[in-house]
Enzyme design. Structure first.
Site, short mmCIF file in Angstrom:
data_model
loop_
_atom_site.label_atom_id
_atom_site.label_comp_id
_atom_site.label_asym_id
_atom_site.label_seq_id
_atom_site.Cartn_x
_atom_site.Cartn_y
_atom_site.Cartn_z
N ASN A 1 41.75 0.23 83.94
CA ASN A 1 41.71 1.69 83.75
C ASN A 1 43.03 2.40 84.04
OD1 ASN A 1 39.10 1.48 83.01
ND2 ASN A 1 38.28 2.88 84.56
N MET A 2 43.25 3.41 83.23
CA MET A 2 44.41 4.28 83.36
C MET A 2 44.69 4.63 84.83
SD MET A 2 46.29 5.91 81.12
CE MET A 2 45.51 6.30 79.57
N LYS A 3 43.66 5.09 85.53
CA LYS A 3 43.91 5.58 86.90
C LYS A 3 44.25 4.47 87.87
CE LYS A 3 38.96 6.13 88.20
NZ LYS A 3 38.55 4.79 88.00
N GLY A 4 43.89 3.25 87.53
CA GLY A 4 44.36 2.12 88.32
C GLY A 4 43.67 1.91 89.65
#
Ligand code: B12
Lengths: 435, 260
Positions: free
Chosen positions: B133-136
């Site tokens: 995911n983008m947010k990591g």
């Protein structure tokens, strides 16, 4: 002379000069079975080579954390393993040649055991790697090659790789003996689906079959070939293309439950034969296969897997012990006429009479080009005197060529007279010498 | 080796409790019996069989009337030879977000495509989301945020068939599979089936097969025929660096520096 009766090595050697030993599950005695075969082959003075379809022979099983029997090799044996596993060998070994494959454990090299001892065999984690390792060891002088189908990796028994398969089963598989027998029977039935002998086959297979091809064959033997990204993604679409006149559908890739369910949903199972390259492409839950079979569908393979023996291990990793003879009897009865062995207890069932017939091939089709009833025995093949089956001429020139880095195409693994299906996944191995 | 001034024999390593080499451990277990003195005695007896001396149940609690949970303190009589332990680890050089992207741009020259999922009946998405995911996760961006990665996260309870189909459809360079539930070794069956499917569909040589999860390690990955296995504490950059380096190595455009 060995004792009376045939042992597992006789059975394996009568089928050819290569075997894959695959386990139904972990701790089913695969490594012990492999050891028994290797020892038997070495005793007969036949130079062996060993490759793996994953990793095996380590002290402790990575899944169950239980100690495991290491792979013992006779003096002079060749084996294909990753560089970093070779460093752990407890026998003096020397690198002989390199394959073109590399895994996270380093390059996949072929080594020779200078003295007998225990080693870790692994790093050939794809069919292509195992294929190349086998071809290379053969050129280096191995007259018999065994593949360790690590952790139940079925691909190692593909007929494009080995002539014979031995299946190891045991108490580890299920809580009860009935459970072990039931699951083994299912696996055997899937592994030994009949050979496809349709006369239309020759035409349908005249062009190489890629993993993306689907061929529809009609009753009048005419065929239509389509290319799909993957039947996995297009199961419904392909099932919809199964018009009433289509009797056979040939898949270049995997056969999965999704496709069988799509066929069943359209009520097209009855009278339909789904043909795969070989049984290692069948990745279907038992329930889906049972429903397809009950609905009148059939599954066949262009290249049948030749299951030559089943071995049983009565002990489970949790300490349970089944009665060795009772387990062997139960399994032998279910897989007859395939010979069954408990190599530790030294007992066997379903053995062909000595000198009479080779192991029956339950998946040979009957006469007339139709698919035979499952379990129909094969025409007996003479049990070749094992040692005589191997020519002992040295391969020095080839060894030198390999060492010098010369690439060579491996010999064809299918004898003459078979339907030759060019396999899209084959490439000539490109080996180089070890620097 | 000396620790706190005491000579430590690495061939006979024992747990540290109050003092070096005293062997004290604390562990917890649950027994399917009602709590009471008999249950406590049973827990102690079991721990003795496990190789603990001076076993003491320091805490126990009834669970639903039919189970008892215990915390046990005891002295381990066993030791391990630390010098004999060899573990296979994922072989790669650590790189940062920027280093990975630059490496891909210069060595590979195109975006790397990965498909990821938590497969089978497993519904734990947090682990694979942490990586993708983008947010990591833990202060790092996930692979979706990397300009040189194209990541497809199919979510959880994805059938192996669907994961492989997606990989073929998008021409993935790597298949990332997460397995969290390991009860009755379901993860082994599921991971093995995925490897077989990838082989049967003829793409094994075209993809990196990578597994991850709290009970996954590289040893298991290698045993099951995967290219790498990542366990607890994995960061997106570990996975990104491995994929980039391994692909570049296979393309013959990069070689890891030889270690002495
Ligand atoms: C949150 C959680 C749930 C949530 C999940 C919600 C969601 N959307 O994910 C819910 C409540 C749904 C749930 C359900 C269940 N759970 Co739960 N759950 C947990 C819990 C508390 C945390 C898991 C988590 O998110 N960890 C955080 C992530 C970041 O860590 P991670 O998964 O390890 O991932 C890291 C690495 O492993 C790695 N990684 C993971 N995957 C991958 C993949 C790749 C490719 C790579 C490279 C790396 C990688 O990178 C990540 C970052 O470092 C754990 C207990 C615990 N404290 O760990 C139990 C736990 C995992 N659950 C468990 C169980 C048994 C269940 C249930 C079966 C309970 C039940 N009886 O119904 C169900 C199963 C549902 C199902 N079908 O799967 C057990 C598993 C035991 C086992 N080993 O089999 C645990 C350990 C609890 C326990 N002690 O019993 N659970």
């Amino acid at each position: 002379m060995r004792g009376p009766g045939l042992d597992i090595t006789d059975i394996v050697l009568s089928a050819g000069s290569s075997v894959a030993v695959v386990g139904m599950a972990k701790n089913c005695g695969k490594t012990v079975t492999l050891g028994a075969i290797l020892e038997g082959v070495a005793t007969r003075g036949i130079p062996v080579g060993v490759a793996s379809a994953g990793r095996d022979g380590e002290d402790v099983d990575a899944v169950t954390m239980l100690p495991k029997p290491p792979i013992w090799l006779p003096e002079g044996a060749l084996f294909a393993t990753a560089e970093r596993l070779a460093a752990k060998a407890r026998a003096p070994i020397e690198p002989v040649a390199a394959t073109r494959h590399t895994s996270a454990l380093g390059r996949l090299l072929v080594y020779r055991a200078i003295a007998p001892g225990k080693v870790e065999v692994g790093g050939g984690n794809s069919a292509a790697a195992a294929h190349d390792a086998v071809a290379l060891m053969r050129r280096l002088g191995a007259r018999f090659v065994a593949i360790d189908g690590a952790a139940g990796r079925k691909f190692s028994c593909a007929p494009s790789l080995v002539e014979a398969t031995v299946l190891a089963t045991g108490a580890a598989l299920a809580a009860t003996m009935e459970g072990v027998v039931r699951r083994t029977t299912r696996a055997v039935r899937t592994l030994t689906v009949p050979e496809w002998m349709c006369p239309a086959g020759a035409e349908a297979l005249s062009a190489p079959l890629s993993h993306r091809d689907v061929v529809f064959i009609r009753g009048d033997a005419s065929s239509r070939r389509i290319v799909v990204p993957s039947v996995l993604a297009r199961a419904d679409e392909v099932a919809r293309a199964l018009t009433e006149d289509v009797e056979t559908v040939l898949l270049g890739g995997a056969l999965t439950g999704g496709f069988l369910r799509a066929i069943l949903k359209r009520g097209r199972a009855s009278g339909l034969t789904v043909v795969v390259r070989d049984a290692t492409r069948i990745l279907v839950e038992p329930g889906d296969l049972d429903r397809f079979w009950s609905a009148g569908g059939q599954v066949a393979a262009v290249h049948p897997v030749r299951l030559v023996a089943v071995t049983t291990n009565p002990t489970a990793p949790d300490g349970r012990l089944l009665d060795p003879a009772a387990l062997l009897d139960g399994v032998a009865h279910a897989v007859a006429p395939v010979p069954a062995f408990d190599v530790v207890a030294g007992i066997a069932r379903n053995l062909p009479a000595a000198g009479e017939a080779g192991p029956a091939m339950p998946n040979r089709s009957g006469a007339g080009g139709r698919i035979g009833v499952h379990g129909a025995p094969a025409a007996p093949a003479a049990l070749a005197a094992p040692a005589a089956a191997f020519d002992t001429a040295t391969d020095t020139a080839i060894v030198a060529a390999v060492a010098a880095g010369a690439g060579r195409k491996g010999a064809s693994d299918h004898g003459p007279g078979r339907l030759a299906v060019p396999r899209g996944d084959e490439e000539p191995p490109r080996e180089g010498g070890v620097a | 080796m000396t620790v706190s001034g005491v000579n430590l024999d690495l061939t006979r390593v024992r747990p540290y409790g109050d003092t070096l080499d005293d062997g004290w451990v604390q562990m917890s277990l649950t027994l399917p019996v009602p709590s009471g003195p008999e249950a406590t005695r049973a827990a102690e007896a079991l721990c003795e069989k496990m190789g603990l001396d001076d076993v003491r149940v320091v805490y126990s609690r009834d669970i639903a009337g039919t189970f008892t949970f215990f915390v046990v303190y005891g002295k381990c009589v066993h030791s391990v030879d630390f010098t004999a332990i060899k573990v296979s680890k994922v072989n790669m050089r650590h790189m940062t977000f920027d280093e990975i992207n630059e490496f891909i741009a210069t060595c590979i020259g195109r975006k790397i495509v990965v498909v990821a999922a938590c497969t089978g009946s497993d519904a734990h998405t947090v682990g694979i989301d942490a990586i993708i995911n983008m947010k990591g996760y833990a202060g790092e961006y996930g692979l979706e945020r990397y300009p040189w990665f194209v990541a497809y996260n199919l979510g959880s309870q994805v059938p192996n068939e669907a994961l492989v189909a997606k990989a073929i459809e998008v021409g993935a360079d790597a298949i990332l599979v997460s397995q969290v539930v390991t009860q009755k070794n379901v993860h082994i069956d599921n991971l093995t089936n995925l490897a077989e499917l990838v082989e049967a569909e003829g793409i094994r040589d075209k993809v990196l097969l990578i597994m991850g999860g709290p009970r996954i390690d590289h040893e298991l990955a290698v045993e099951l025929g995967y290219d790498a296995g990542f366990g607890p504490g994995t960061l997106p950059s570990h996975v990104g660096a491995f994929i980039a380096q391994e692909l570049a190595r296979r393309m013959g455009v990069w070689a890891p520096a030889e270690k002495a």
